[in-house]
Design a protein around this motif. Structure first.
Motif, PDB file in Angstrom:
ATOM      1  N   GLU A 187     -59.914   9.791 -64.314  1.00  0.00           N
ATOM      2  CA  GLU A 187     -61.170   9.735 -65.046  1.00  0.00           C
ATOM      3  C   GLU A 187     -62.294   9.124 -64.221  1.00  0.00           C
ATOM      4  O   GLU A 187     -63.480   9.351 -64.486  1.00  0.00           O
ATOM      5  N   ASN A 525     -56.625  18.277 -70.810  1.00  0.00           N
ATOM      6  CA  ASN A 525     -56.887  17.233 -71.799  1.00  0.00           C
ATOM      7  C   ASN A 525     -57.110  17.805 -73.194  1.00  0.00           C
ATOM      8  O   ASN A 525     -57.500  17.082 -74.098  1.00  0.00           O
ATOM      9  N   GLU A 528     -51.967  17.820 -76.664  1.00  0.00           N
ATOM     10  CA  GLU A 528     -51.281  16.543 -76.848  1.00  0.00           C
ATOM     11  C   GLU A 528     -49.814  16.838 -77.058  1.00  0.00           C
ATOM     12  O   GLU A 528     -49.441  17.537 -78.007  1.00  0.00           O
ATOM     13  N   THR A 536     -51.978  13.575 -69.609  1.00  0.00           N
ATOM     14  CA  THR A 536     -53.225  12.824 -69.485  1.00  0.00           C
ATOM     15  C   THR A 536     -54.007  13.168 -68.239  1.00  0.00           C
ATOM     16  O   THR A 536     -54.996  12.532 -67.936  1.00  0.00           O
ATOM     17  N   GLY A 537     -53.640  14.169 -67.545  1.00  0.00           N
ATOM     18  CA  GLY A 537     -54.394  14.535 -66.358  1.00  0.00           C
ATOM     19  C   GLY A 537     -53.469  14.874 -65.234  1.00  0.00           C
ATOM     20  O   GLY A 537     -52.259  14.743 -65.282  1.00  0.00           O
ATOM     21  N   GLY A 740     -56.064  13.006 -78.645  1.00  0.00           N
ATOM     22  CA  GLY A 740     -55.346  12.864 -77.394  1.00  0.00           C
ATOM     23  C   GLY A 740     -55.448  11.465 -76.861  1.00  0.00           C
ATOM     24  O   GLY A 740     -56.037  10.573 -77.432  1.00  0.00           O
ATOM     25  N   PHE A 743     -58.466  11.253 -73.250  1.00  0.00           N
ATOM     26  CA  PHE A 743     -59.456  12.325 -73.298  1.00  0.00           C
ATOM     27  C   PHE A 743     -59.471  12.912 -74.708  1.00  0.00           C
ATOM     28  O   PHE A 743     -58.585  12.689 -75.510  1.00  0.00           O
TER      29      PHE A 743
END
Length: 995
Positions: A187, A525, A528, A536-537, A740, A743
């Motif tokens: 992020e 993102n 879920e 998460t990335g 999520g 994000f």
């Protein structure tokens, strides 16, 4: 350094400095003076220091010259280094704080303040820092290029321009280069670009660029700092990574104090350090040290705004297609965007630049079929419409422009065919249509045109076999209900015996084959996971290190409902391939029209339009490089700790495979040749350095369809009826929701296809269905009904295209959609009016009460049509059944309608044609009809006369038969002498008659 300003004389400059000093003393003595004749605080204000003289610089402690210690600021004394943070001096000389301005701490993107200077980054050299020993060239050079002009391998050079955009002169303009810590989280690739300048703690010296800058004037500057030099100030970059850099400009506006007046920030990817920049005492490992390179798949969009104008088939077929404007011909020509993007790919994939084919193996051309259809049609000639909202408007293009555009289209299509033959291709949804709007239109033809037809179009025009069963929504996310529509459009329907009723679903039956469901490509993102793992990335999920790290199986609640509605089983889950959100968001800012994608969380949005095109390109390359460098850093860390840490396998020294990376620029990407070349060059360098390895799209899709991927759920991206997308300024409208971990979705109802437009298009789709049912076979030139009607359905998809609905062109895109809908409405109206009844020139007369009624129907369309007649007549007129008639293309037909009229007089008939679904078409005409029939009067009179004659004759005969006297005999006896005399006179004429 080039200075484009006029320097003031020493006397004038001294007077200005004295005036500033007096103003500062006045403000210190009377703060109320701020209310009279003093400007508001300047944007980005902060205390600054002057460039040190050689004496002061020598006196400065040099234990670590590049590291900036907190400096003490006293009245009238300025020191070198970073100033104390928390309190800033405004351009007017008054102290300000972030809290006082109502700006969140650490946020440098302030609004509501006047601007005095604007700083623009022009070039960054090198764009990517890399060791020439691993790339075969100097640090920062793209493969195949020579050494950098400055000849320095370990120095970062930034050039730019400072312009006075305020309402007063600014003196003592200075700039310096600063660096923030290395990015360590996904992020941070975006969030670090919105931090306050105080977070950029490693600084260089201020360099003066102008003694004074008048309103509207500008000055160029050049800043250079070594990557890592213990003997002098440097950027202190001692290991590979992605580093945020900032250029800070300071000055003194007239009637104000010294302040930071603007800044520009960008990312610098450091793949490996040149030899001269590598610390000797604590040397870091350089080059291809990652035990397992990151598998990379890149989608390369070739798209444009919908350009084909709505035409009117009711008119004579034009010799060429029509475009809404001349932007596409210019884009295809040399120097245009599409020409440059295609040329960049051809150069990067050529044998000289990609001898091993690594870049080509992991690259896939994502092509908009509407662009191919348009360019292919342009090769046969085109013209530009003067008014796109009017399908009958004249052309505005010249013959020379049309000829040049035709040549450019043919050359571009030829180059694309050659490139597509040697690499992967995948079709995008037609015209980058908004799939949520496609779902709302609820038309099988529209859904098929948007999702099922594109692959066949690409294959047919390019002569290739494109990747199938992949759907990439243009917004980068998909709603559960839309996913069900996509699945129904592309998943094969089960074969059932003819005439058999659909069997009810069997609860005990195994789930539908996962491979039958299409794979969707969405941001990582926007899902879920439902298990313990949470996506998460890139590289940050617990499943990182496996081949399925960026794939999930999406489960939706709509599947059972869809199955019940259609009678066909719907797969319980859809495979999804996830692309890296920070990378795609950074790539969206590259080019002529930067935008912030829908899937970017609210806390990661900022005003990207203020950044220069060069800075945005640097941010994109940093975003692409970060997952690769982070994977190497994690692998090296695991090796050093004996297999512990992220990426370890069973506690041994071996590491697990790194998580794959999917790089997906937005579909409406507006990058040019140089930007595309830089990004492709970065990937080539990463392949050469061992940071990355090509991963074909087919391999990624196979992993998505294979078992073992975690289950995940979607959040409907349309809770308020709008698509989540923000403009170039990062702002959004509407209400939002977040889901999520880390994000989430952000909504912007202002960017979605409006309900009014959807409703209007539904009406036109109903009319299209009527027109489709009217077509009765092929036209005279062999054109099929499907070929005739398909372009009209495609116009509906062009009206819901997402191209241009983000960034700075949102209003233009909406206006274009409204114009296209208006043109489609007018075109359909003209086509229905082209099939009509011809009105007679005078009163129509019937010879008898049962004479047929003759009607002439004409058809100006290029296709034969089915139609029937509807005749409204007054009471007493009986019209026979009018069957369906086939009216030939661009011809007419005389129709005889049985009729029976019971009276003789002039009457008015209303005649109109009907489509097979009973929809009125054409013009309703009035026929004045005159009939010679008298109805029942003549038969009644004839009957009465005959009956009277029979009665009188019978009465006389009856009397004679009975010997009775009849008064008719008396009248005959009275006439007897008269008749006798008349006969004698005729036989013997007298003397008078003879004369």
């Amino acid at each position: 350094m080039r200075i484009r300003t006029t320097r003031p004389s020493g006397f004038v400059h001294g007077v200005r400095r004295a005036a500033v000093a007096v103003a500062a003393v006045s403000l210190a003595c009377a703060p109320a003076a701020l209310a009279v004749g003093v400007a508001a605080p300047a944007a980005h204000a902060e205390p600054v220091t002057a460039a040190p003289t050689p004496a002061t610089e020598a006196a400065t402690p040099t234990t670590s010259p590049a590291r900036t210690a907190a400096a003490t600021e006293t009245t009238g004394v300025e020191t070198t280094g970073v100033e104390t943070t928390g309190v800033e001096t405004s351009a007017t000389g008054s102290p300000t704080t972030a809290a006082a301005e109502g700006t969140p701490p650490g946020d440098s993107r302030r609004t509501g303040m006047p601007r005095f200077l604007s700083l623009t980054i022009t070039t960054v050299t090198p764009e990517v820092v890399s060791d020439d020993r691993s790339t075969g060239g100097a640090a920062g050079d793209a493969p195949g290029e020579g050494p950098r002009p400055d000849g320095r391998e370990d120095t970062v050079t930034v050039t730019g321009t400072v312009r006075n955009v305020g309402d007063r002169d600014v003196s003592d303009v200075e700039v310096r280069l600063q660096r923030a810590p290395r990015i360590d989280a996904a992020e941070e690739v975006r969030s670090v670009l919105s931090l306050d300048q105080s977070s950029y703690g490693t600084v260089g010296l201020f360099h003066p660029v102008a003694e004074s800058l008048s309103q509207g004037e500008s000055v160029d500057f050049t800043l250079s700092l070594p990557l890592n030099d213990p003997a002098t100030r440097s950027l202190e970059i001692a290991e590979p990574g992605v580093y945020p850099l900032l250029v800070n400009v300071n000055g003194t506006p007239d009637y104000g104090g010294r302040a930071r007046l603007d800044d520009a920030r960008f990312l610098l990817p450091v793949l490996s350090l040149p030899a001269g920049a590598t610390p000797t005492a604590t040397a870091r490992q350089q080059g291809p040290v990652a035990p397992s390179p990151v598998p990379v798949t890149m989608l390369y969009p070739l798209t444009a705004a919908p350009e084909l104008a709505v035409t009117n088939p009711a008119l004579d077929s034009p010799a060429a297609v029509r475009l809404v404007d001349d932007s596409l011909p210019r884009s295809l020509a040399a120097g245009g965007r599409l020409h440059g993007v295609l040329a960049a790919a051809r150069e990067a994939l050529g044998p000289a630049a990609d001898p091993r084919g690594a870049l080509g193996a992991g690259l896939c051309l994502a092509i908009d079929p509407d662009l191919l259809v348009t360019v292919d049609a342009m090769t046969r000639g085109f013209e530009v419409s003067k008014d796109p909202a009017d399908p009958d408007s004249d052309a505005s293009s010249t013959d020379d422009a049309e000829s040049e555009g035709q040549t450019a289209a043919a050359a571009w299509l030829k180059d694309l065919r050659e490139l597509a033959a040697q690499t992967c291709t995948v079709a995008l949804p037609y015209a980058q249509a908004d799939l949520d709007a496609v779902r709302d239109l609820a038309s099988p033809h529209i859904t098929a045109s948007a999702l099922a037809a594109p692959a066949d179009i690409v294959d047919g025009i390019l002569g290739v076999k494109s990747v199938r069963d992949l759907v990439w929504p243009s917004t980068g996310q998909v709603a559960p209900a839309t996913l069900a529509t996509v699945t129904q459009a592309l998943a094969p329907a089960p074969e059932e015996p003819a005439g058999a009723a659909p069997a009810p679903p069997d609860p005990a039956a195994p789930p539908a084959d996962q491979s039958a469901a299409p794979t969707v490509l969405i941001a990582d993102n926007t899902v879920e996971t439902t298990g313990a793992a949470r996506m998460t990335g890139s590289g940050s999920s617990p499943s990182a290190g496996s081949d399925t790290a960026n794939v999930v199986h999406i489960t939706t609640a709509e599947a059972p409902d869809e199955a019940a509605a259609t009678g066909h089983p719907v797969p319980a889950s859809n495979p999804a391939l996830l692309f890296d959100m920070p990378t795609s968001a950074a790539l969206a800012a590259v080019g002529t029209r930067p935008s912030t994608p829908a899937f970017v969380p609210e806390d990661l949005r900022f005003k990207i339009a203020d950044d220069s095109r060069t800075a945005r390109l640097q941010d994109a390359m940093g975003a692409v490089a970060w997952p690769l460098l982070e994977a190497r850093r994690s692998a090296v860390s695991a090796l050093r700790t004996g297999g512990s840490g992220n990426g370890s396998a069973g506690g041994s020294g071996a590491t697990a495979p790194t998580a794959p990376l999917v790089v997906a620029p937005p579909q409406d990407w507006t990058a040019g040749h140089d930007e595309a070349s830089a990004l492709l060059g970065l990937l080539q360098r990463a392949y050469q350095d061992g940071l990355a390895a090509p991963r074909p799209l087919s391999t990624a899709l196979a992993a998505a369809g294979a078992p073992g991927a975690p289950s995940a759920e979607l959040t409907d991206p349309n809770p308020g009826g709008g698509i989540a997308e923000a403009g170039a300024d990062g702002s959004k409208s509407g209400t939002g929701a977040t889901g999520g971990a880390g994000f989430g979705f952000t909504w912007n109802t202002g960017r979605s296809v409006s309900d009014s437009l959807i409703e209007s298009l539904r009406g036109q789709l109903a009319r299209l269905g009527t027109l489709r049912g009217m077509l009765a076979g092929n036209g005279p030139d062999g054109e099929t009904p499907e070929h005739y009607i398909t372009p009209l359905y495609r116009d509906v998809l062009r009206a819901v295209s997402t191209w241009g609905r983000g960034g700075t062109g949102t209003s233009d895109a909406r206006a274009a959609a409204e114009d296209r809908t208006a043109a489609l409405t007018a075109s359909l109206t003209d086509q229905f009016d082209a099939v009509t009844v011809v009105a007679p020139g005078s009163v129509y007369t019937l010879a008898s009460s049962q004479s047929p009624l003759l009607v002439v129907a004409k058809n100006d369309l290029a296709m034969p049509v089915n139609a029937s007649l509807r005749i409204r007549a007054p009471e007493g007129v009986q019209i026979g059944q009018a069957d369906d008639y086939v009216i030939p293309a661009r011809g007419s037909r005389q129709i005889q309608v049985p009729a029976q009229i019971e009276f003789s007089r002039q009457m008015d008939l209303r005649v109109q044609l009907l489509a097979p679904d009973s929809t009125p078409i054409g013009e309703q005409i009035h026929i004045s009809l005159h009939s010679n029939a008298y109805g029942m009067v003549i038969p009644v009179l004839t009957g009465i006369s005959g009956a009277l004659l029979l009665f009188l004759a019978g009465r006389r005969g009856w009397h004679r038969l009975r010997g009775q006297h009849d008064r008719a005999d008396d009248r005959a006896s009275e006439r007897g002498p008269v008749l006798e005399q008349y006969r004698r006179d005729e036989a013997h004429p007298g003397p008078e008659d003879e004369g």
